[in-house]
Motif scaffolding. Structure first.
Motif, PDB file in Angstrom:
ATOM      1  N   LYS A  12     -13.952  42.463   5.972  1.00  0.00           N
ATOM      2  CA  LYS A  12     -13.834  41.473   7.044  1.00  0.00           C
ATOM      3  C   LYS A  12     -14.609  40.200   6.694  1.00  0.00           C
ATOM      4  O   LYS A  12     -14.117  39.094   6.911  1.00  0.00           O
ATOM      5  N   GLN A  21     -12.215  32.194  12.288  1.00  0.00           N
ATOM      6  CA  GLN A  21     -12.712  33.394  12.963  1.00  0.00           C
ATOM      7  C   GLN A  21     -11.645  34.010  13.878  1.00  0.00           C
ATOM      8  O   GLN A  21     -11.513  35.230  13.948  1.00  0.00           O
ATOM      9  N   GLU A  25     -10.147  37.827  13.599  1.00  0.00           N
ATOM     10  CA  GLU A  25     -10.119  38.761  14.727  1.00  0.00           C
ATOM     11  C   GLU A  25      -8.701  39.255  14.998  1.00  0.00           C
ATOM     12  O   GLU A  25      -8.488  40.419  15.321  1.00  0.00           O
ATOM     13  N   ASN A  30      -9.346  42.773  16.656  1.00  0.00           N
ATOM     14  CA  ASN A  30     -10.625  42.849  17.376  1.00  0.00           C
ATOM     15  C   ASN A  30     -11.361  44.162  17.114  1.00  0.00           C
ATOM     16  O   ASN A  30     -11.947  44.765  18.008  1.00  0.00           O
ATOM     17  N   ASP A  31     -11.296  44.636  15.885  1.00  0.00           N
ATOM     18  CA  ASP A  31     -11.968  45.863  15.431  1.00  0.00           C
ATOM     19  C   ASP A  31     -11.500  47.116  16.174  1.00  0.00           C
ATOM     20  O   ASP A  31     -12.202  48.126  16.212  1.00  0.00           O
TER      21      ASP A  31
END
Length: 81
Positions: A12, A21, A25, A30-31
């Protein structure tokens, strides 16, 4: 598992110089994948722990039943008198 999480974070971070950024994302959702993976690993750990405890308890019962001089059953009977 720590190595997997570190690899994810390193991957990442490697995109920081290339993408904005918001784009990072969006690419990494968004993980969400990381959170799902952590939840899955935790659930798997708990399942394996429960299975091991059941296995060990069943072995204990078997050994006590085939033993000539069982120790645990007499101890349990003394406790619950």
């Amino acid at each position: 598992m720590k190595k997997v999480y570190e690899s994810y974070e390193t991957l990442k971070k490697s995109y920081k110089g290339i993408l904005a950024q918001e784009d990072i994302e969006e690419c990494f959702q968004n993980d969400e994948v990381l959170f799902e993976m952590k939840k899955s690993v935790k659930k798997s750990e708990i399942t394996h722990l429960v299975l091991w405890i059941c296995f060990l308890l069943s072995l204990l019962v078997i050994v006590e039943n085939i033993s000539v001089a069982p120790i645990i059953w007499s101890f349990v009977k003394e406790i619950f008198r």
